[in-house]
Write an enzyme that holds these catalytic residues in place. Structure first.
Site, PDB file in Angstrom:
ATOM      1  N   ASP A 112       1.760   6.460   1.885  1.00 21.04           N
ATOM      2  CA  ASP A 112       0.974   5.279   2.241  1.00 21.04           C
ATOM      3  C   ASP A 112      -0.449   5.597   1.779  1.00 21.04           C
ATOM      4  OD1 ASP A 112      -0.776   3.655   3.672  1.00 21.04           O
ATOM      5  OD2 ASP A 112      -0.144   4.371   5.635  1.00 21.04           O
ATOM      6  N   ASP A 168       0.825  -1.214   0.000  1.00 18.53           N
ATOM      7  CA  ASP A 168       0.000   0.000   0.000  1.00 18.53           C
ATOM      8  C   ASP A 168       0.857   1.262   0.000  1.00 18.53           C
ATOM      9  OD1 ASP A 168       1.010  -0.218   2.548  1.00 18.53           O
ATOM     10  OD2 ASP A 168      -0.918  -0.077   3.571  1.00 18.53           O
ATOM     11  N   LYS A 201       4.124   3.094  16.172  1.00 16.66           N
ATOM     12  CA  LYS A 201       2.983   3.960  16.524  1.00 16.66           C
ATOM     13  C   LYS A 201       2.977   4.409  17.996  1.00 16.66           C
ATOM     14  CE  LYS A 201       0.013   2.038  12.906  1.00 16.66           C
ATOM     15  NZ  LYS A 201       0.760   0.897  12.398  1.00 16.66           N
TER      16      LYS A 201
END
Ligand code: GTP
Length: 364
Positions: free
Chosen positions: A224, A112, A163
């Site tokens: 992305d 992606d 993250k």
């Protein structure tokens, strides 16, 4: 000993693409259309440009969509093989599944990311540093959504932090871009048959075990495409020249716009560049399409309608005097006359928008 040039890539293409819902209810993220071609066709063009023609797709969710869109990809100049997880095994498990087909130094790509990065330069970096794993890293404005990659002064990866939460101070703005070069022998470290994260388990364990793992910062375009806004913006980046277009939309280029076979516009319709019209698109009288519009095959833009900065999938019907700005519209959607669909609206495939409806408020 000089390493042999990599010839293989594994593409991770098995995620559910939850951020891209509702578009991914109708089609797997790796093959959502980007400039009227399946997304992965752009990645395959990049790989092929750097001599990588043996590609293994690690699939799970909606694999039939992927097969239908790409087949063996011979028409794209590569050979595509599929390994399919019955249950999703995560990013590490997906790569592990491809291990039997892979040898030597291999590229691993998230399915992606849109990038024009110089993969050949990445190979040179990998070899010059004696790396067994090289991670393409990039700078982003919003690093917390990604995996932070901290480097030592010599470029070795010191720490991975996936993250980080909002209250944790940021230690770097360089993130994992989801493109790796790996010694395929390392794939044997990934346990088989269970969910494994390449970001949270595989790489941190390599680092802990002292295996040479380097970060490669490259000044390339990178995005992305996993959210609707990014998916739309990536197409504008390509159309407007911010990203290098390795694979143009189907059709002929005229006055800065692409016209697919059989696409027709009425004499007083305006196609404003840059725009891409798919095959057999019909644009009726007084309509304006563009700038920055991508219209999927067999869509019909009604009289006086305006479509700008918007991405439409195939067979969309846009009614008379309707206005579409900055939105993403799935396949077979019908938009009634004089409806207004504004920025950031995403319409699920098959949706029907009644006449004079206003969605998204900001269309002007
Ligand atoms: P979101 O749910 O929107 O985060 O998307 P995603 O499911 O694609 O997850 P993410 O963006 O983190 O995945 C990064 C890449 O890994 C994508 O190309 C996914 O297709 C792929 N991927 C994620 N999970 C799996 C998995 O379980 N198996 C395989 N083969 N690929 C996966």
């Amino acid at each position: 000993m000089t390493a042999e040039r990599p010839v293989q890539a594994v593409i991770l293409a098995g995620g559910q693409g939850t951020r891209l819902r509702p578009l991914t209810h109708a089609r797997a993220k790796p093959v959502v259309p980007l400039l009227n071609r399946p997304f992965l066709a752009h990645q395959l063009a990049l790989l092929r440009a750097h001599g990588i023609a043996d590609v293994i797709l690690a699939c799970s969710y909606r694999v039939d969509d992927v097969r239908r869109a790409l087949g063996d990809a011979e028409h794209l100049g590569v050979s595509l093989r599929y390994v399919v997880e019955e249950e999703p095994l995560g990013t590490g498990g997906g790569v592990r599944n491809a291990a039997d087909l892979a040898a030597g130094t291999i590229f691993v790509l998230n399915g992606d990311i849109l990038t024009d990065v110089d993969l050949s330069a990445m190979v040179r970096f990998h070899e010059a540093h004696g790396a067994r794993a090289t991670i393409f890293i990039t700078r982003v404005a919003d690093p917390r959504q990604y995996g932070l990659v901290e480097l030592d002064a010599d470029g070795r990866v010191r720490r991975f932090r996936e993250k980080p939460p909002a209250d944790e101070p940021l230690t770097t703005d360089t993130v994992n871009a989801g493109a790796y070069l790996l010694d395929a022998a390392l794939l044997g470290r990934i346990p088989a048959g269970r969910v494994v994260s390449i970001e949270r388990e595989f790489f941190p364990e390599l680092i802990a075990d002292g295996i040479p793992c380097f970060g490669w910062p490259a000044p390339a375009y990178w995005r992305d495409i996993g959210s609707p806004a990014a998916y739309r913006e990536a197409q504008l980046d390509l159309l407007e020249g911010r990203a290098r277009m390795l694979l143009p939309p189907p059709g002929a280029l005229r006055d800065g716009s692409w016209f697919g076979d059989g696409a027709v516009a009425a004499a007083d319709a305006r196609i404003v560049a840059p725009t891409a019209l798919g095959e057999r698109v019909h644009v009726a009288a007084r309509a304006r399409v563009g700038p920055g519009a991508v219209v999927g095959p067999e869509s019909r833009i009604g009289p006086g309608a305006v479509v700008e900065g918007a991405v439409l999938w195939e067979r969309v019907e846009v009614g008379e005097d309707a206005l579409l700005q900055g939105c993403v519209v799935g396949a077979d959607v019908r938009i009634g006359a004089r409806a207004r669909v504004g920025p950031d609206v995403v319409l699920e495939s098959g949706a029907v928008i009644p006449e004079r409806t206003t969605l998204g408020g900001r269309a002007s």
